[in-house]
Write a protein that holds these residues in place. Structure first.
Motif, short mmCIF file in Angstrom:
data_model
loop_
_atom_site.label_atom_id
_atom_site.label_comp_id
_atom_site.label_asym_id
_atom_site.label_seq_id
_atom_site.Cartn_x
_atom_site.Cartn_y
_atom_site.Cartn_z
N TYR A 36 -29.93 -88.97 -56.06
CA TYR A 36 -28.82 -89.51 -56.83
C TYR A 36 -28.37 -90.83 -56.23
O TYR A 36 -28.52 -91.08 -55.03
N GLY A 43 -18.95 -91.27 -60.09
CA GLY A 43 -19.70 -90.08 -59.77
C GLY A 43 -21.16 -90.41 -59.54
O GLY A 43 -21.68 -91.39 -60.06
N PRO A 44 -21.87 -89.61 -58.75
CA PRO A 44 -23.30 -89.84 -58.54
C PRO A 44 -24.08 -89.79 -59.84
O PRO A 44 -23.73 -89.05 -60.77
N TYR A 87 -28.28 -90.20 -52.33
CA TYR A 87 -28.25 -88.82 -51.85
C TYR A 87 -29.57 -88.12 -52.16
O TYR A 87 -30.08 -88.19 -53.28
N GLY A 96 -28.71 -66.65 -62.91
CA GLY A 96 -27.35 -66.71 -63.45
C GLY A 96 -26.51 -67.84 -62.91
O GLY A 96 -25.33 -67.94 -63.24
N GLY A 97 -27.05 -68.69 -62.10
CA GLY A 97 -26.20 -69.77 -61.59
C GLY A 97 -26.94 -70.69 -60.65
O GLY A 97 -28.08 -70.45 -60.31
N THR A 100 -25.19 -76.55 -55.60
CA THR A 100 -25.74 -77.79 -55.06
C THR A 100 -24.91 -78.29 -53.90
O THR A 100 -23.70 -78.33 -53.99
N ILE A 101 -25.55 -78.66 -52.85
CA ILE A 101 -24.87 -79.18 -51.68
C ILE A 101 -25.35 -80.61 -51.45
O ILE A 101 -26.54 -80.86 -51.31
N PHE A 102 -24.42 -81.55 -51.40
CA PHE A 102 -24.76 -82.93 -51.12
C PHE A 102 -24.55 -83.22 -49.64
O PHE A 102 -23.58 -82.79 -49.05
N GLY A 103 -25.47 -83.96 -49.05
CA GLY A 103 -25.30 -84.42 -47.67
C GLY A 103 -24.49 -85.71 -47.66
O GLY A 103 -23.87 -86.07 -48.64
N ASN B 32 -23.15 -74.55 -66.02
CA ASN B 32 -22.55 -74.37 -64.70
C ASN B 32 -21.56 -75.52 -64.52
O ASN B 32 -21.84 -76.65 -64.91
N TYR B 34 -18.70 -77.50 -61.80
CA TYR B 34 -18.45 -77.73 -60.38
C TYR B 34 -17.24 -78.65 -60.19
O TYR B 34 -16.98 -79.52 -61.00
N TYR B 36 -16.09 -81.13 -56.97
CA TYR B 36 -16.39 -81.71 -55.67
C TYR B 36 -15.21 -82.57 -55.23
O TYR B 36 -14.45 -83.08 -56.04
N LEU B 44 -20.04 -85.87 -50.47
CA LEU B 44 -19.40 -84.96 -51.42
C LEU B 44 -19.32 -83.55 -50.86
O LEU B 44 -20.31 -83.03 -50.33
N LEU B 46 -18.63 -79.69 -51.92
CA LEU B 46 -18.49 -78.75 -53.03
C LEU B 46 -17.29 -77.85 -52.79
O LEU B 46 -17.18 -77.21 -51.74
N TYR B 49 -17.57 -73.64 -57.84
CA TYR B 49 -18.52 -73.68 -58.93
C TYR B 49 -18.34 -72.43 -59.78
O TYR B 49 -17.83 -71.40 -59.31
N VAL B 51 -20.19 -70.08 -63.06
CA VAL B 51 -21.35 -69.81 -63.91
C VAL B 51 -20.93 -69.26 -65.26
O VAL B 51 -21.79 -69.03 -66.12
N GLU B 59 -16.20 -72.44 -52.24
CA GLU B 59 -17.10 -72.77 -51.13
C GLU B 59 -16.37 -72.98 -49.81
O GLU B 59 -16.96 -72.79 -48.75
N LEU B 90 -14.37 -84.93 -58.24
CA LEU B 90 -15.39 -85.08 -59.27
C LEU B 90 -15.70 -83.73 -59.90
O LEU B 90 -15.98 -82.76 -59.20
N GLN B 96 -27.81 -74.11 -66.80
CA GLN B 96 -28.15 -72.95 -65.98
C GLN B 96 -29.64 -72.70 -65.95
O GLN B 96 -30.33 -72.81 -66.94
N ILE B 102 -27.59 -82.53 -61.91
CA ILE B 102 -26.15 -82.39 -62.09
C ILE B 102 -25.60 -83.67 -62.69
O ILE B 102 -25.96 -84.76 -62.27
N PHE B 104 -22.18 -85.86 -63.57
CA PHE B 104 -20.83 -86.00 -63.05
C PHE B 104 -19.90 -86.69 -64.04
O PHE B 104 -20.31 -87.53 -64.85
N GLY B 105 -18.61 -86.33 -63.93
CA GLY B 105 -17.57 -87.03 -64.66
C GLY B 105 -17.20 -88.33 -63.97
O GLY B 105 -17.80 -88.73 -62.98
#
Lengths: 112, 113
Positions: A36, A43-44, A87, A96-97, A100-103, B32, B34, B36, B44, B46, B49, B51, B59, B90, B96, B102, B104-105
C-alpha cells in the motif's frame, strides 16, 4: 500473524528505479503479500498484490522468491509525487473474517 | 462501484467529552469493517474489526468502543476522551474471504485538548 520488516526510510532521485524489500519469515501458506501507498492525511491506497513469482501492473512490480519469506516492491522511474509511506502487508484470511496488521512502513523521499 | 465515507473529517474535542465517528460503505454487502488509528508520523494500529452486524473484535485495550448497527455502518465511540486518543482515524472495508485488499476512507483527524 506474519510479521513484516521493512526499512524505515529510503531516499531516491527522480527518474530512478526504487526497490523496497520486505521480510516476512513466518508467512503462512494461504497468505498473500500486498503493498500500500500512503500520502499524508490520507488513507493507504492499494498498489499491488501477489502470492509468488512476479506480478506487474501499471504502477509497480512485485518480486517474490520461491520461499516467499521476502518480497520486493519495484517502482520504475519514480517522480516527486511518489514520495510517500509504503506498507508491506501479509494478510491472514480466516473463515468468516479477515484481519490485517500494518507495520511501520517505509518512508520514501524522492528528490529532484 | 464501491465507496466508503467517514465523518467528520476534522474535530477538536476537550478531554472528557464523548466521541462518535461514523463510517458507511456503499456498493457492497456483508463487508469486513475496520477502524485504525494513526498517531502523527507513525504506522497504522488496528483498533477494531467486524465480520458482521453486532460482531466486534477489539485488538487493543483502550478507551474506545465500536458498534455495527447495520451491515454497512461502523461507528467508533468514546464516553470520555483522553489526550492520548488524539490521532488520525481511518475506517476501512474488505470483501470477506477473498484475499486481503483493504479500502480506506478519507480519515478523520481528532485532536483532544
Amino acid at each position: 500473524l506474519a510479521k513484516t520488516t521493512q526499512p524505515i526510510s529510503m531516499d531516491s532521485y527522480e527518474g530512478q528505479e526504487v526497490n523496497i524489500t520486505c521480510s516476512h519469515n513466518n508467512i503462512a501458506t494461504n497468505d498473500y503479500i500486498t503493498w500500500y501507498q500512503q500520502f499524508p492525511s490520507q488513507g493507504p491506497r492499494f498498489i499491488i498484490q501477489g502470492y509468488k513469482t512476479k506480478v506487474t501492473n501499471e504502477v509497480a512490480s512485485l518480486f517474490i522468491p520461491a520461499d516467499r519469506k521476502s518480497s520486493t516492491l519495484s517502482l520504475p522511474r519514480v517522480s516527486l509525487s511518489d514520495t510517500a509511506v509504503y506498507y508491506c502487508l501479509v494478510g491472514e484470511s480466516r473463515t468468516g473474517g479477515f484481519k490485517t496488521i500494518f507495520g511501520a512502513g517505509t518512508r520514501l523521499f524522492v528528490k529532484a | 462501484s464501491q465507496t466508503i465515507h467517514q465523518w467528520p473529517a476534522t474535530l477538536v474535542q476537550p478531554v472528557g467529552s464523548p466521541l462518535s465517528l461514523e463510517c458507511t460503505v456503499e456498493g457492497t454487502s456483508n463487508p469486513n469493517l475496520y477502524w485504525y488509528r494513526q498517531a502523527a508520523g507513525r504506522g497504522l494500529q488496528l483498533l477494531f474489526y467486524s465480520v458482521g452486524i453486532g460482531q466486534i473484535s477489539s485488538e487493543v485495550p483502550q478507551n474506545l468502543s465500536a458498534s455495527r448497527p447495520q451491515d454497512r455502518q461502523f461507528i467508533l465511540s468514546s464516553k470520555k476522551l483522553l489526550l492520548s486518543d488524539s490521532g488520525f482515524y481511518l475506517c476501512a472495508w474488505s470483501v470477506q474471504e477473498t484475499g486481503n485488499t483493504i479500502y480506506f476512507g478519507e480519515g478523520s483527524w481528532l485532536t483532544v485538548v
